[in-house]
Motif scaffolding. Structure first.
Motif, PDB file in Angstrom:
ATOM      1  N   GLY A 136     110.610  41.047  15.888  1.00 29.77           N
ATOM      2  CA  GLY A 136     110.613  39.639  16.254  1.00 29.77           C
ATOM      3  C   GLY A 136     109.366  38.902  15.809  1.00 29.77           C
ATOM      4  N   LEU A 137     108.209  39.532  15.971  1.00 34.75           N
ATOM      5  CA  LEU A 137     106.948  38.899  15.599  1.00 34.75           C
ATOM      6  C   LEU A 137     106.708  38.976  14.096  1.00 34.75           C
ATOM      7  N   LEU A 138     107.059  40.090  13.484  1.00 36.38           N
ATOM      8  CA  LEU A 138     106.912  40.241  12.035  1.00 36.38           C
ATOM      9  C   LEU A 138     107.735  39.209  11.295  1.00 36.38           C
ATOM     10  N   SER A 139     108.985  39.062  11.697  1.00 35.62           N
ATOM     11  CA  SER A 139     109.869  38.125  11.003  1.00 35.62           C
ATOM     12  C   SER A 139     109.318  36.709  11.058  1.00 35.62           C
ATOM     13  N   PHE A 146     115.562  34.427  13.478  1.00 34.34           N
ATOM     14  CA  PHE A 146     116.779  34.979  14.071  1.00 34.34           C
ATOM     15  C   PHE A 146     117.826  33.877  14.145  1.00 34.34           C
ATOM     16  N   ARG A 147     119.050  34.193  13.717  1.00 35.49           N
ATOM     17  CA  ARG A 147     120.142  33.212  13.800  1.00 35.49           C
ATOM     18  C   ARG A 147     120.865  33.299  15.144  1.00 35.49           C
ATOM     19  N   SER A 148     120.662  34.405  15.846  1.00 30.08           N
ATOM     20  CA  SER A 148     121.256  34.577  17.175  1.00 30.08           C
ATOM     21  C   SER A 148     120.310  35.421  18.003  1.00 30.08           C
ATOM     22  N   ALA A 149     120.736  35.808  19.198  1.00 32.62           N
ATOM     23  CA  ALA A 149     119.835  36.473  20.130  1.00 32.62           C
ATOM     24  C   ALA A 149     119.333  37.808  19.600  1.00 32.62           C
ATOM     25  N   ALA A 150     118.041  38.062  19.821  1.00 36.90           N
ATOM     26  CA  ALA A 150     117.476  39.360  19.475  1.00 36.90           C
ATOM     27  C   ALA A 150     118.022  40.424  20.425  1.00 36.90           C
ATOM     28  N   HIS A 151     117.819  41.684  20.053  1.00 40.23           N
ATOM     29  CA  HIS A 151     118.273  42.842  20.829  1.00 40.23           C
ATOM     30  C   HIS A 151     119.791  42.948  20.899  1.00 40.23           C
ATOM     31  N   ARG A 152     120.464  42.376  19.890  1.00 36.11           N
ATOM     32  CA  ARG A 152     121.844  42.712  19.594  1.00 36.11           C
ATOM     33  C   ARG A 152     121.858  43.286  18.187  1.00 36.11           C
ATOM     34  N   SER A 155     122.296  40.918  14.963  1.00 38.13           N
ATOM     35  CA  SER A 155     121.176  39.998  14.800  1.00 38.13           C
ATOM     36  C   SER A 155     119.934  40.724  14.317  1.00 38.13           C
ATOM     37  N   ASP A 156     119.616  41.855  14.957  1.00 36.28           N
ATOM     38  CA  ASP A 156     118.431  42.620  14.556  1.00 36.28           C
ATOM     39  C   ASP A 156     118.585  43.170  13.144  1.00 36.28           C
ATOM     40  N   ALA A 157     119.779  43.646  12.804  1.00 31.80           N
ATOM     41  CA  ALA A 157     120.001  44.188  11.462  1.00 31.80           C
ATOM     42  C   ALA A 157     119.885  43.098  10.402  1.00 31.80           C
ATOM     43  N   GLU A 158     120.372  41.903  10.700  1.00 23.91           N
ATOM     44  CA  GLU A 158     120.263  40.797   9.746  1.00 23.91           C
ATOM     45  C   GLU A 158     118.801  40.471   9.461  1.00 23.91           C
TER      46      GLU A 158
END
Length: 213
Positions: A136-139, A146-152, A155-158
């Motif tokens: 989250g911080l690196l990106s 993130f286009r949608s919620a993190a920890h899904r 979304s994380d893979a994208e």
């Protein structure tokens, strides 16, 4: 940009260790081709386990969602077939690979990916000195949102895929490389950040794209 397709993988799980009985709850596998996400396999997974409340709080994945999901006996073979023999990548790759191997072993299957690339380790080596390498911080530091919620998983893979693509573009532009070989990324995972510039300079000289008249 990459010489061959790379599959970016992300699992959501019930905990940190398959050896301690933790299982997967969701998967996203995204195939990166020519610097973009070309294919994806995404699914919730029913492993017949209870979802801890703190996992639901973190991911939003509820017991009801997992109970209604396809069984792991169907999802895992489909996932392994999707990955095939392509190089596999993940952010903190050893975590996702150990769950992949554990679930495959439960079903008497083996994994077929030819190599493993950790985008977390790569980021530390290619972009040293950043304040954090958590996804989250690196990106955010790389200008990736993130286009949608993190920890899904999807979304994380994208976002992890976009980080890997960003690294590929950076290597190509900074060192005059043509297509970046996944094996180069594997090699960078294994050396210290201090040695990366010299390693890449020598690699680029030895693998300079041929010029046509």
């Amino acid at each position: 940009m990459f010489e061959k397709p790379i599959v970016m993988l992300d699992f959501e799980t019930t905990g940190l260790s398959p050896a301690m009985g933790d299982r997967i709850t969701e998967v996203a596998a995204l195939r990166i081709v020519d610097g973009r996400i070309a294919e994806r396999y995404v699914s919730l997974i029913n492993c017949n386990v209870r979802i801890p409340s703190f996992i639901t709080g973190l991911t939003g994945i509820s017991q009801a969602m997992v109970d209604a999901a396809p069984p792991v006996a169907r999802v895992l073979p489909e996932l392994l077939d999707f990955i095939g023999s392509d190089p596999l990548s993940a952010h903190n790759a050893s975590f996702d690979e150990k769950f992949l191997k554990a679930e495959a072993e439960r079903l008497g299957r083996s994994t077929g990916h030819e190599s493993l690339v950790c985008s977390l380790k790569l980021s530390r080596r290619v972009f040293p000195g950043l304040s954090s390498y958590k996804l989250g911080l690196l990106s955010g530091q790389l200008g990736i949102r993130f286009r949608s919620a993190a920890h899904r998983a999807e979304s994380d893979a994208e976002v992890a895929a976009e980080v890997l693509i960003h690294i590929g573009k950076h290597l190509g532009q900074s060192y005059g490389l043509g297509a970046v070989a996944p094996q180069l990324l594997v090699s960078l995972n294994k050396i210290s950040a201090a040695k990366v510039p010299d390693y890449l300079s020598k690699y680029a000289l030895a693998n300079k794209p041929s010029q046509t008249a």
